[in-house]
Write a protein that holds these residues in place. Structure first.
Motif, PDB file in Angstrom:
ATOM      1  N   PRO B 169       0.816  -1.221   0.000  1.00  0.00           N
ATOM      2  CA  PRO B 169       0.000   0.000   0.000  1.00  0.00           C
ATOM      3  C   PRO B 169       0.852   1.275   0.000  1.00  0.00           C
ATOM      4  O   PRO B 169       1.908   1.327   0.624  1.00  0.00           O
ATOM      5  CB  PRO B 169      -0.775  -0.115   1.317  1.00  0.00           C
ATOM      6  CG  PRO B 169      -0.723  -1.542   1.687  1.00  0.00           C
ATOM      7  CD  PRO B 169       0.560  -2.076   1.155  1.00  0.00           C
ATOM      8  N   VAL B 170       0.368   2.282  -0.726  1.00  0.00           N
ATOM      9  CA  VAL B 170       1.055   3.571  -0.771  1.00  0.00           C
ATOM     10  C   VAL B 170       0.839   4.279   0.574  1.00  0.00           C
ATOM     11  O   VAL B 170      -0.294   4.483   0.995  1.00  0.00           O
ATOM     12  CB  VAL B 170       0.498   4.443  -1.914  1.00  0.00           C
ATOM     13  CG1 VAL B 170       1.111   5.837  -1.878  1.00  0.00           C
ATOM     14  CG2 VAL B 170       0.762   3.780  -3.258  1.00  0.00           C
ATOM     15  N   MET B 171       1.926   4.634   1.246  1.00  0.00           N
ATOM     16  CA  MET B 171       1.803   5.324   2.535  1.00  0.00           C
ATOM     17  C   MET B 171       1.976   6.828   2.378  1.00  0.00           C
ATOM     18  O   MET B 171       1.580   7.602   3.240  1.00  0.00           O
ATOM     19  CB  MET B 171       2.830   4.788   3.525  1.00  0.00           C
ATOM     20  CG  MET B 171       2.580   3.329   3.894  1.00  0.00           C
ATOM     21  SD  MET B 171       3.790   2.697   5.045  1.00  0.00           S
ATOM     22  CE  MET B 171       3.278   3.529   6.549  1.00  0.00           C
ATOM     23  N   GLY B 172       2.593   7.237   1.291  1.00  0.00           N
ATOM     24  CA  GLY B 172       2.812   8.661   1.071  1.00  0.00           C
ATOM     25  C   GLY B 172       3.818   8.840  -0.044  1.00  0.00           C
ATOM     26  O   GLY B 172       4.101   7.899  -0.783  1.00  0.00           O
ATOM     27  N   ALA B 173       4.347  10.055  -0.136  1.00  0.00           N
ATOM     28  CA  ALA B 173       5.291  10.321  -1.224  1.00  0.00           C
ATOM     29  C   ALA B 173       6.031  11.614  -0.955  1.00  0.00           C
ATOM     30  O   ALA B 173       5.590  12.440  -0.153  1.00  0.00           O
ATOM     31  CB  ALA B 173       4.562  10.423  -2.561  1.00  0.00           C
ATOM     32  N   SER B 174       7.172  11.774  -1.634  1.00  0.00           N
ATOM     33  CA  SER B 174       7.759  13.112  -1.720  1.00  0.00           C
ATOM     34  C   SER B 174       7.266  13.703  -3.039  1.00  0.00           C
ATOM     35  O   SER B 174       7.059  12.989  -4.012  1.00  0.00           O
ATOM     36  CB  SER B 174       9.285  13.046  -1.691  1.00  0.00           C
ATOM     37  OG  SER B 174       9.802  12.622  -2.931  1.00  0.00           O
ATOM     38  N   TRP B 175       7.067  15.018  -3.026  1.00  0.00           N
ATOM     39  CA  TRP B 175       6.461  15.702  -4.170  1.00  0.00           C
ATOM     40  C   TRP B 175       7.308  16.897  -4.510  1.00  0.00           C
ATOM     41  O   TRP B 175       7.494  17.784  -3.670  1.00  0.00           O
ATOM     42  CB  TRP B 175       5.028  16.086  -3.799  1.00  0.00           C
ATOM     43  CG  TRP B 175       4.296  17.052  -4.709  1.00  0.00           C
ATOM     44  CD1 TRP B 175       3.825  18.282  -4.353  1.00  0.00           C
ATOM     45  CD2 TRP B 175       3.909  16.846  -6.068  1.00  0.00           C
ATOM     46  NE1 TRP B 175       3.185  18.858  -5.411  1.00  0.00           N
ATOM     47  CE2 TRP B 175       3.210  17.998  -6.488  1.00  0.00           C
ATOM     48  CE3 TRP B 175       4.090  15.800  -6.982  1.00  0.00           C
ATOM     49  CZ2 TRP B 175       2.704  18.152  -7.768  1.00  0.00           C
ATOM     50  CZ3 TRP B 175       3.577  15.949  -8.260  1.00  0.00           C
ATOM     51  CH2 TRP B 175       2.889  17.113  -8.637  1.00  0.00           C
TER      52      TRP B 175
END
Lengths: 113, 416
Positions: B169-175
């Motif tokens: 599952p995707v927990m977050g990201a840098s953008w």
């Protein structure tokens, strides 16, 4: 897709069972403490990376899990031989006559030798 | 040089676009140049352009064994970003990013630089910690960046599977909003046209077969079109750098690997940003033409054959379908490989060598395209002055003897 002969299993198996592990026949310096920075750096990081005949280690990761050596052409990708650890290659860049290399290249798509 | 403009387009329409000037000449090699650049890809042409334009060295030749931008410049997935962890690399890639932002105007050539943002996904707790650390480091270096949670990612990319049901599952990201993509061919052509206009000779189908070295100082190159002399030679040959180094009589800490990429059939606009994931291991964006541009990791073995193995392609597409189940029935159109020169610390080498006057700019591995303008600029400055530019200084090949490595595997080692 490579079809690789494992010298320990004595069988050809598909590439996905194996992992490449870099240049073969690199000897760890007998006395690391006696090495200069240059010698130690060369041992750790500097590699042959030839365009042509290359000796490299592979591991039969999901088979017998043993390391072995391979002689392979890095342009045609042709596997010339595999041999056990501790053994010496029977095919080298010097022993490879020119015609064979030319033949390997001409088999590539879109390349005329 | 004929300048491009909207007015010019209308004017040439009247003559059925048959009278456009050639973008660069096809000159005969001179006997002698001040600087020779070996390798006519993006980095080499950028070096020549900045040498002639900014550093006043106009007697320059770019020697290319094939055609311009036919190597990795034509084979990458065109992603541009600068969110690297360590100060040395962050400064280098941000230098490039600032040049990207004005590049189309500077070159009078539309490189289609589109700052659509890049997401680097996190799928584990450790991923998220690393992302936080990297984003904080970026901000301290004046590089834009944000940490997003899964909801934030879902809001940006509604078609991505951000549910808890995903395998990872995707927990977050840098953008990084300023990041994006550019048209790779236009970058090579734009630099070539600009360099040519400043008097640089671009010699295609000219292969360097050896170096002329006397008393440890280079004074020219042997080519299949005769010898050409120059006291300064810069090699920018990506995957073939080790082969050139051998001609100079030394080794480089590089290994050349195939890196594959593929594009799908064109589909309607569906993905307006760039998504990269180190964990499930793939990256994707959509080109203006509509095809999905997809890539992942290198083939693990050494190779110069500009093609790789199918298992690598399969793993790449598994990752893409894992993130985007909606793409599971999109057909792939083309697939290819480039030869990338990977460095043990995942950072480039911009350096002097044991041969005086011979410089190398290589080791960009899987992520050289994004750095094209910055790499060319600092390398040109170094060649012009004979002293490494301060930004290039930490990237010496001798760092592998001193131990001053710049370990960018976190930000660079896998995904680009």
């Amino acid at each position: 897709m490579f079809y690789i002969y494992c010298p320990y299993c004595g069988e050809h198996r598909e590439e996905e069972e194996f992992h490449p592990k870099g240049q073969a026949h690199i000897e760890r310096p007998k006395e690391p403490e006696a090495c200069s920075d240059e010698e130690w750096g060369n041992y750790l990081f500097f590699r042959d990376n030839p365009r042509g005949v290359h000796h490299e280690m592979w591991v039969h990761a999901v088979g017998c899990r043993k390391f072995f050596n391979m002689t392979r052409h890095t342009v045609s990708y042709e596997i010339l031989e595999t041999y056990k650890m501790g053994e010496q290659p029977s095919i080298t860049a010097d022993s490879q006559a020119k015609p064979r290399e030319a033949a390997a290249v001409s088999q590539q798509e879109g390349v005329r030798a | 040089m004929q300048r491009y403009s909207g007015f010019g387009l209308v004017k040439h329409a009247l003559s059925h676009h048959e009278n456009w000037e050639r973008q660069w000449r096809n000159p005969t090699p001179k006997k002698q140049y001040d600087v020779i650049i070996v390798g006519g890809g993006g980095h080499g042409l950028a070096t020549a352009y900045y040498l002639a334009k900014e550093f006043g060295v106009k007697n320059v030749a770019v020697i290319e064994k094939g055609w311009l931008g036919g190597g990795n410049t034509a084979r990458n997935t065109t992603i541009v970003r600068s969110n690297y962890l360590w100060d040395e690399s962050a400064v280098l890639y941000e230098h490039a990013m600032k040049l990207w932002e004005g590049l189309s105007q500077d070159l009078n050539y539309n490189v289609m630089f589109s700052q659509r943002g890049v997401l680097n996904l996190g799928h584990t707790l450790q991923d998220m910690r690393d992302i936080q650390r990297r984003v904080n480091a970026n901000r301290l270096n004046g590089i834009d960046g944000e940490v997003l949670d899964a909801k934030g990612v879902q809001a940006l990319v509604p078609i991505m599977d951000c549910s808890k049901n995903a395998r990872y599952p995707v927990m977050g990201a840098s953008w990084q909003p300023r990041a994006g993509v550019a048209r790779h061919d236009a970058v090579a052509w734009g630099y070539a046209r600009g360099a040519d206009a400043h008097g640089v000779d671009i010699l295609q189908q000219t292969e360097v077969t050896g170096f002329k070295i006397r008393d440890g100082q280079i004074y020219g190159v042997h080519t299949n079109r005769g010898d050409i002399e120059a006291k300064t030679v810069g090699c920018v040959a990506a995957g073939n750098s080790s082969v050139l180094a051998k001609m100079g009589g030394f080794n480089l800490p590089l290994e050349s690997h195939p890196l594959q990429a593929l594009v799908s059939e064109p589909i309607k606009p569906i993905l307006d940003t760039v998504v990269m994931s180190n964990q499930v291991h793939g990256y994707i964006s959509q080109s203006d033409k509509g095809d999905l541009v997809i890539g992942a990791g290198i083939d693990g073995y050494n190779g110069y054959g500009q093609r790789g193995s199918y298992p690598t392609v399969e793993h790449t597409l598994q990752a893409i379908v894992e993130m985007f189940p909606i793409f599971s029935r999109v057909r792939m159109n083309r697939q290819w490989g480039g030869i990338v020169d990977t460095c043990p610390d995942a950072c480039p080498i911009i350096s002097k060598t044991p041969v005086k006057g011979l410089y190398f700019n290589c080791g960009w591995g899987t992520g050289g395209f994004k750095a094209t303008p910055g790499s060319g600029h600092v390398f040109a400055a170094s060649l012009a002055k004979g002293e490494m530019h301060p930004i290039a200084e930490p990237f010496s090949m001798f760092r592998f003897h001193s131990g001053a490595l710049i370990d960018e595997h976190g930000a660079a080692g896998v995904a680009h």
